[in-house]
Enzyme design. Sequence first.
Site: not given
Length: 515
Positions: A64, A193, A263-264
Amino acid sequence: MTATPKPLVLIILDGFGHSESPDYNAIYAAKKPVWDRLLATQPHGLISGSGMDVGLPDGQMGNSEVGHMNLGAGRVVYQDFTRVTKAIRDGEFFENPVIAAAVDKAVAADKAVHILGLLSPGGVHSHEDHLVAMAQMAARRGAGKIYLHAFLDGRDTPPKSAQPSLERLDATFAGLGKGRIASIIGRYFAMDRDNRWDRVQAAYELIVDGKAEFTADSSVAALEAAYARGESDEFVKATAVVPAGAEAVRVEDGDAVIFMNFRADRARELSRAFVEPAFKEFPREQAPQLAGFVMLTQYAASIPAPCAFPPEPLTNVLGEYLAKHGKTQLRIAETEKYAHVTFFFSGGREEPYEGEERILIPSPKVATYDLQPEMSAPEVTDRIVEAIEQQRYDVIVVNYANGDMVGHTGVFEAAVKAVECLDTCMGRIVEALDKVGGEALITADHGNVEQMEDESTGQAHTAHTCEPVPFVYVGKRKLSIREGGVLADVAPTMLTLMGLEQPAEMTGRSIVTLG
């Protein structure tokens, strides 16, 4: 300039790839009259969302973050995964000044180096090659105590596939003659997240305090015990790995912590727990004064920690270019994909552009999305239809999370329901556009829901795929669609439809030819 149809809606169906095989294909199995009608009556084709076509290594499935970066940038964006891998191959990684500073400071005081990260060959949030390189770097720079706190995947990889990765790292440490795996925990806890801080707390206390629900004398024994409890990799509970005669590892003052996810979005919450002085999301028994906490990449500008591979700025991405031309834009998604349709689509920029508005619809609070496969898609659609009717925006960018988030559960029946819900939502958008004379492009960021079982193992297939993704034009204009497109071609296509010249920085090519 003649007026172009308004609005132009970019519909991103997250995790909605195209497979020729009907087997365990939730799209094929779903009742989807709207989608079937669009494919029968509207210009459409397939575009690539994986591998080198999106700046990832050959054969690497898309994801994504990468997908939205390419969609919004209008060029192939060289991904952090590829940057780090290249730095390791070139040897530059082992001299990275940010990582070296933290490691060297810990080594000088005879302190430990702790490596955190998703131990997985998945390549979506991390890659185990990078964790191996980090262990090697710490050893080369003289660290005597090197500890890996392994987060297990089972989401971008098969649900029970962690053992070879654990064995590989055990062998790496054995070869170095120092270091070991100190703990294992599922990514469900360590990589939340969605502000479910109780999960993050379990991971933080395992790493920092050595506080674990379970202990085992080896990483593989820890995994086997988790499987015996009915847990798959993603959901493995906090387990300290404590060999005979050793104690559970803790993070102490003066230690260095290196977070190796590139990835953050799923690395932010745990990072904040380590470094924010006024952190209040859960009580921390210990907040060690570290020699350094290093993020592999910049997880957020607001996190007070250095990063080893800072962002490479992108200019004239679609959002910025529309703003420069006085165009209005709306970005809308539910919580799970809001960062993708804003931060990532804008090339890593947090703030909205001039004329950009954003709508965040909360994702449902369920343990896993197979329990509510519709997610918040109906509410997202309500707001899109309203925005189309208002005719306030030149461009609307929407992400529907269902295909990906329900696809990740591996529950086929739920995935079919997710696709059927999406079909209803698309029908409402197409109807609203028809009334005002607007247009849409429908595409995806990567595949997932079109393959729900791994043919080779018979296990649920919870990961993304390398399949191409659909590209559909919805509108009244006569146009043709070329073959061989990639995600980076979507933004130039939108500019073509809007009658805007493509900026030099956008190297993608329009997929449509008008007339």
